[in-house]
Design a protein around this motif. Structure first.
Motif, PDB file in Angstrom:
ATOM      1  N   ARG A  72       0.681  -1.586  -0.490  1.00 18.92           N
ATOM      2  CA  ARG A  72      -0.125   0.042   0.112  1.00 18.92           C
ATOM      3  C   ARG A  72       0.956   1.034  -0.026  1.00 18.92           C
ATOM      4  O   ARG A  72       0.709   2.255  -1.041  1.00 18.92           O
ATOM      5  CB  ARG A  72      -0.421  -0.144   1.309  1.00 18.92           C
ATOM      6  N   GLU A  81       2.577   1.391  -3.758  1.00 14.84           N
ATOM      7  CA  GLU A  81       1.098   1.951  -4.745  1.00 14.84           C
ATOM      8  C   GLU A  81       0.708   3.074  -4.473  1.00 14.84           C
ATOM      9  O   GLU A  81       0.605   4.148  -5.314  1.00 14.84           O
ATOM     10  CB  GLU A  81      -0.121   0.739  -4.215  1.00 14.84           C
ATOM     11  N   SER A  84       1.872   7.152  -6.967  1.00 12.72           N
ATOM     12  CA  SER A  84       1.034   7.644  -7.860  1.00 12.72           C
ATOM     13  C   SER A  84       1.132   8.946  -7.225  1.00 12.72           C
ATOM     14  O   SER A  84       0.214   9.867  -7.971  1.00 12.72           O
ATOM     15  CB  SER A  84      -0.070   7.308  -7.552  1.00 12.72           C
TER      16      SER A  84
END
Length: 429
Positions: free
Chosen positions: A342, A345, A349
């Motif tokens: 997580r 991720e 981004s």
């Protein structure tokens, strides 16, 4: 030869200095005569723009995310070779054929034991001594046990025997450090096991109970060691070179590298990642943690992201991520992997991290692998040292065999007091 012109605007003096051409990477200006010609030294804290040596061992391109050992991409070596083949490559410059591989691995097996009086050395350490403290001391002491083969400045065979001996004994020493830390007797290595298989066996086997080496764990450690074997002129490798430049024995030089690796800014990063994940604790807290990271006044850092050299994805991180999934499939799921994925991720981004080129590095997933294998955090940096010993000793050999090798002697910018006169005692305030 290409040259670059230096001009002293104060005196008007102009001097040409040679530009050295690399196989890859930035060209290097040879400023060896700068002080003699101009009376100036250069100032470069952390050696950010200074090449300290010439080397043919490892090349990395931080912008491209590329790492080569002797010209071979790290991705190919991790997939097609085992760690001892990589050790051979670093030492000798070429990958071994089948015959040379067998001879080399046999030699490593022959040297993998430590003498009984060295084994008793561990009894002198306190029960709660840090494994890295023990490893630094024990590796340095090897020169007292093998001084008969230390004509290393003149004898090539002595150099290579010493290199093989060091690589062979690192897992045995590491396992003995671990066993001492938990109060268990050390275990002798077995001749029928692989390099990493023996490490697992010596760490986790118990007297009277047969230990079976898990092939997934064995392969995971082998790949991790390959990825950690060398990394160009990092702090610990530079320390080994600097110590070795004085002519000290290679065990002492490598012990200096181990001590440098122990620093949290260098070899302790994967331990810091585990502590960070434990602090976050739950997926619901990831976003609030990221907010703290982005707040420059919070003092919170995202560990395992970014690198002094890499400004792109660390090529080793991609490989380790895959190995991490394989290990957890075999040993059981670790909730910290969910947290790590997580975090990755979000970081990949979020414009905040993208603009700063903060990508996962080799330390981000390696700690999760070690934890899954039941290796305690105090041993993480020891694992690193086992692998990096191959690179250290290869650089040491390269350094002492250079024809223009000199003892390292950095300059300084003195900012202390100007010359003063010592007053008599009665006049001192």
């Amino acid at each position: 030869m290409t040259t670059i012109t230096f001009k002293d605007e104060t005196s008007g003096k102009v001097v040409q200095m040679p530009v050295l051409e690399p196989t890859y990477g930035h060209r290097v200006v040879d400023i060896g005569k700068l002080a003699k010609e101009f009376g100036y030294f250069t100032y470069d804290p952390g050696f950010m723009s200074t090449a300290s040596c010439q080397s043919a061992i490892t090349y990395l391109d931080g912008d491209k995310g590329e790492l080569l050992y002797r010209g071979y991409p790290i991705e190919q070596l991790a997939e097609k070779c085992n760690f001892l083949e990589v050790c051979y490559l670093l030492l000798y410059g070429e990958l071994p054929d089948a015959e040379k591989k067998q001879v080399f691995e046999t030699s490593i097996t022959r040297h993998n034991r430590i003498r009984e009086n060295l084994r008793r050395f561990f009894h002198g350490f306190n029960y709660d001594a840090h494994p890295m403290a023990m490893m630094t001391a024990v590796v340095s002491s090897l020169s007292a046990f093998f001084h008969d083969r230390l004509n290393v400045l003149k004898d090539d065979e002595d150099r290579m025997v010493t290199a093989r001996r060091l690589i062979a004994k690192m897992p045995t020493i590491a396992a003995a450090c671990y066993k001492h830390s938990i109060g268990d007797p050390s275990i002798y290595p077995r001749d029928d096991l692989s390099y990493t298989g023996n490490l697992l066996y010596m760490m986790f086997s118990l007297p009277g109970k047969r230990y079976e080496v898990n092939p997934v764990a064995e392969r995971a450690l082998d790949v991790l060691f390959t990825l950690h074997a060398d990394h160009e002129q990092n702090a610990s490798t530079s320390t080994v070179r600097l110590a070795g430049s004085s002519g000290t024995n290679p065990y002492a030089a490598v012990a200096a590298g181990i001590a440098c690796l122990w620093g949290p800014a260098h070899g302790g990063a994967n331990e810091a990642v585990i502590r960070m994940l434990d602090e976050i604790g739950d997926l619901s807290k990831v976003e609030s943690f990221i907010a703290k990271v982005k707040d420059k006044n919070s003092g919170v850092r995202l560990m395992g992201f970014g690198h002094r050299v890499y400004k792109n994805f660390d090529p080793r991180a991609r490989i380790i991520k895959d190995i991490c999934h394989q290990v957890l499939e075999s040993f059981g799921h670790d909730p910290r992997l969910d947290l790590a994925m997580r975090l990755e991720e979000i970081a990949l981004s979020d414009p905040y991290f993208i603009e700063r080129k903060l990508y996962p590095n080799v330390d981000f997933y390696s700690g999760i692998i070690y934890s899954a294998l039941k290796i305690p955090v105090e041993m993480f940096t020891v694992m690193f040292a086992i692998a990096r010993a191959a690179g250290w000793i290869s650089h040491w050999i390269e350094m002492i065999t250079e024809k223009d090798q000199k003892i390292g002697r950095p300059r300084q910018l003195y900012i202390g007091n100007s010359r003063r006169t010592v007053p008599v005692l009665s006049e001192r305030q």
